[in-house]
Structures are given as C-alpha cells and as structure tokens.
Design a protein around this motif. Structure first.
Motif, PDB file in Angstrom:
ATOM      1  N   PRO A  57      40.970  42.116  53.502  1.00  0.00           N
ATOM      2  CA  PRO A  57      40.779  43.612  53.627  1.00  0.00           C
ATOM      3  C   PRO A  57      39.415  43.595  54.495  1.00  0.00           C
ATOM      4  O   PRO A  57      38.608  42.642  54.385  1.00  0.00           O
ATOM      5  N   LEU A 113      43.670  50.693  51.470  1.00  0.00           N
ATOM      6  CA  LEU A 113      43.070  50.289  50.078  1.00  0.00           C
ATOM      7  C   LEU A 113      41.986  51.155  49.825  1.00  0.00           C
ATOM      8  O   LEU A 113      40.947  50.923  50.460  1.00  0.00           O
ATOM      9  N   TYR A 171      29.598  44.123  40.720  1.00  0.00           N
ATOM     10  CA  TYR A 171      30.516  43.072  40.949  1.00  0.00           C
ATOM     11  C   TYR A 171      31.894  43.062  40.888  1.00  0.00           C
ATOM     12  O   TYR A 171      32.813  42.573  41.420  1.00  0.00           O
ATOM     13  N   GLN A 172      32.243  44.298  40.176  1.00  0.00           N
ATOM     14  CA  GLN A 172      33.867  44.458  39.902  1.00  0.00           C
ATOM     15  C   GLN A 172      34.195  45.790  40.649  1.00  0.00           C
ATOM     16  O   GLN A 172      33.885  46.883  40.047  1.00  0.00           O
ATOM     17  N   LEU A 173      34.925  45.721  41.803  1.00  0.00           N
ATOM     18  CA  LEU A 173      35.558  47.010  42.254  1.00  0.00           C
ATOM     19  C   LEU A 173      36.903  47.069  41.741  1.00  0.00           C
ATOM     20  O   LEU A 173      37.677  46.055  41.076  1.00  0.00           O
ATOM     21  N   TRP A 198      40.428  48.443  42.432  1.00  0.00           N
ATOM     22  CA  TRP A 198      41.077  48.860  43.525  1.00  0.00           C
ATOM     23  C   TRP A 198      42.881  49.725  43.520  1.00  0.00           C
ATOM     24  O   TRP A 198      43.410  49.551  42.385  1.00  0.00           O
ATOM     25  N   GLY A 199      43.036  50.299  44.355  1.00  0.00           N
ATOM     26  CA  GLY A 199      44.295  51.077  44.371  1.00  0.00           C
ATOM     27  C   GLY A 199      45.223  50.070  45.207  1.00  0.00           C
ATOM     28  O   GLY A 199      44.739  48.830  45.623  1.00  0.00           O
ATOM     29  N   PRO A 235      43.626  44.047  45.155  1.00  0.00           N
ATOM     30  CA  PRO A 235      42.820  42.668  44.580  1.00  0.00           C
ATOM     31  C   PRO A 235      42.666  42.702  43.487  1.00  0.00           C
ATOM     32  O   PRO A 235      41.956  44.001  42.915  1.00  0.00           O
ATOM     33  N   PHE A 245      39.721  41.029  40.890  1.00  0.00           N
ATOM     34  CA  PHE A 245      38.562  40.288  40.664  1.00  0.00           C
ATOM     35  C   PHE A 245      38.867  38.986  40.039  1.00  0.00           C
ATOM     36  O   PHE A 245      38.956  39.323  38.467  1.00  0.00           O
ATOM     37  N   GLN A 297      33.112  35.359  40.332  1.00  0.00           N
ATOM     38  CA  GLN A 297      31.866  35.419  41.614  1.00  0.00           C
ATOM     39  C   GLN A 297      31.238  34.218  41.287  1.00  0.00           C
ATOM     40  O   GLN A 297      30.523  33.745  40.177  1.00  0.00           O
ATOM     41  N   ARG A 329      28.868  33.808  38.148  1.00  0.00           N
ATOM     42  CA  ARG A 329      27.839  34.911  37.611  1.00  0.00           C
ATOM     43  C   ARG A 329      28.571  35.883  37.045  1.00  0.00           C
ATOM     44  O   ARG A 329      28.119  36.627  36.020  1.00  0.00           O
ATOM     45  N   GLN A 330      29.887  36.072  37.231  1.00  0.00           N
ATOM     46  CA  GLN A 330      30.570  37.293  36.683  1.00  0.00           C
ATOM     47  C   GLN A 330      31.942  36.718  36.538  1.00  0.00           C
ATOM     48  O   GLN A 330      32.702  36.224  37.527  1.00  0.00           O
ATOM     49  N   ARG A 331      33.017  37.282  35.802  1.00  0.00           N
ATOM     50  CA  ARG A 331      34.421  37.112  35.699  1.00  0.00           C
ATOM     51  C   ARG A 331      35.171  38.068  35.229  1.00  0.00           C
ATOM     52  O   ARG A 331      34.741  38.872  34.664  1.00  0.00           O
ATOM     53  N   GLY A 332      36.273  38.263  35.842  1.00  0.00           N
ATOM     54  CA  GLY A 332      37.230  39.375  35.731  1.00  0.00           C
ATOM     55  C   GLY A 332      38.169  38.660  34.506  1.00  0.00           C
ATOM     56  O   GLY A 332      37.963  37.820  33.719  1.00  0.00           O
TER      57      GLY A 332
END
Lengths: 112, 114
Positions: free
Chosen positions: A44, A88, A98-100, A102-103, B43, B45, B48, B55-58
């Motif tokens: 993207p 998107l 940190y966390q987007l 998304w469609g 996408p 996540f 990171q 630092r961060q986790r999905g």
C-alpha cells in the motif's frame, strides 16, 4: 461486525469519470483517517491523510470525513487507467499511534 | 534512495514448517512494522520493532516472532505453519517518534502454506 466496512467492488468506470470511494466505521473514537492505494503485487501507498472532519484536496484527489455519520470518502477527478488499483481506507484513535484499523479495500477499474 | 525491500518475493511451505521473512527499511528509518494481508482483506498489524525491541503487538499468537538488527533491518519468523497463515506479509518502515500514519510499505512476501 467489522469496525471498518468498505465495499470490495470491483468498481468499473470509464476514463475521465469522477470516482467516489467510501468507508463507514463504527468507532466514534477514530480521529485520523487515511486512504491508501495498492497496485497488484505491491504494498500500500499512502494517498491522503486527514485529521478529524472536513475535506482535503491534493491534485485530482479529495478526501472527505463526516464524523457525525461515521463516513469517509475519496473522490478521484478525471480518472485515468493508471488509477486502476485497490483503494484501502485506514483509521486510528487519537492515542493509538501504532495500530491502524483497515478496510478490506475497493478494487477500482478505469476503462480506457 | 532505496525504498523498503523485502525478501523473498514468494515462498511455498507445508504445514508445520517454519519460515523467516526479511525486511530492509527505507534509508533513514529506524522503525519496522509487520502486517499480514489475507486475500481480499486489509492488512492486519502483527508487531512493531524499534531499537531492536518489540514495541507493540497485534492480536497474533506467539508462533509469530520477530527480530530487529542493529542496522534496523528486521525478520519475521512464523513457526508451526497453518494453512491460514497463507497471506501477503508486508513490512513497513517509519522514523522513530512518528506514528504509523507516515510509514512506507515494501512490496511484500507472498507466503503459500500447503
């Protein structure tokens, strides 16, 4: 129900037409809104970035955010075959760097 | 100026195997994020990395792990592969202190698990 809904398409329009792409969302905490373009076999690419409500224009592209309706749009004027791609939407809350979310993306086809 | 690069481009594995994917960030970037993109989906996540630490986790299981090297490049490891792990794995890089809003994506690695 997904937090962000986006019609997968495909949306097929003739060259030169105005294209309207849309996303709806359920979380009123979303403050930052983005549109990405993804060509086949590519990652993207950020197209438009807006904060809160309002419009933003960049060349042939206009992004619009209506927070009261939880609805965002991307308009493409004078569409070109090179605009054929998947678009998107993505968004995030104020303090979530940190966390987007998304469609699923809308596939757009511009016919010459 | 090289953008984000990923290797390999494609990979085919069988269930139960382990895989390592690699990413080199854009010049000047020190933060790397990994995403999983299933066919027809946006996408998701994974995690990171910054300063060689996660630092961060999905919402991904421990089978997904990563590493960042002193030159800021990164690896994504997936153990005990499942059929559902078949996807495009994207790496994105950004500069420290910036949010993921200004990240740059690589072309991805397409993983097929048979």
């Amino acid at each position: 129900q997904k937090e962000v809904e986006q019609d997968p398409g495909p949306l097929s329009v003739p060259e030169g037409a105005i294209v309207s792409l849309n996303c709806t969302y359920s979380n009123s905490a979303f403050q930052y809104f983005m549109w990405y373009r993804q060509y086949s076999r590519k990652g993207p690419e950020l197209l438009m970035y807006t904060y809160s409500s309002g419009n933003k224009e960049d060349g042939r592209f206009t992004a619009q955010v209506d927070k009261s309706s939880k609805y965002i749009s991307l308009f493409i004027r004078d569409s070109q075959p090179s605009d054929s791609a998947t678009y998107l939407c993505a968004m995030r809350r104020m303090n979530s760097n940190y966390q987007l979310i998304w469609g699923a993306g809308t596939k757009l086809i511009i016919k010459p | 100026d090289a953008g984000v690069t990923q290797s390999p481009t494609h990979l085919i594995k069988t269930r139960g195997q382990q895989v390592t994917l690699r990413c080199s960030p854009k010049s000047g970037h020190d933060t790397v994020s990994w995403y999983q993109q299933a066919l027809g989906q946006g996408p998701q996540f994974i995690f990171q990395y910054y300063e060689e630490e996660e630092r961060q986790r999905g919402n991904f299981p421990d089978r997904f792990s990563g590493h960042q090297f002193p030159n800021y490049s990164s690896e994504l490891n997936v153990n005990a592969l499942l059929l559902g792990d078949s996807a495009l794995y994207l790496c994105a890089s950004s500069m420290s202190g910036n949010s993921t809003d200004t990240q740059y994506f690589g072309p991805g690695t397409r993983l097929t698990v048979l």
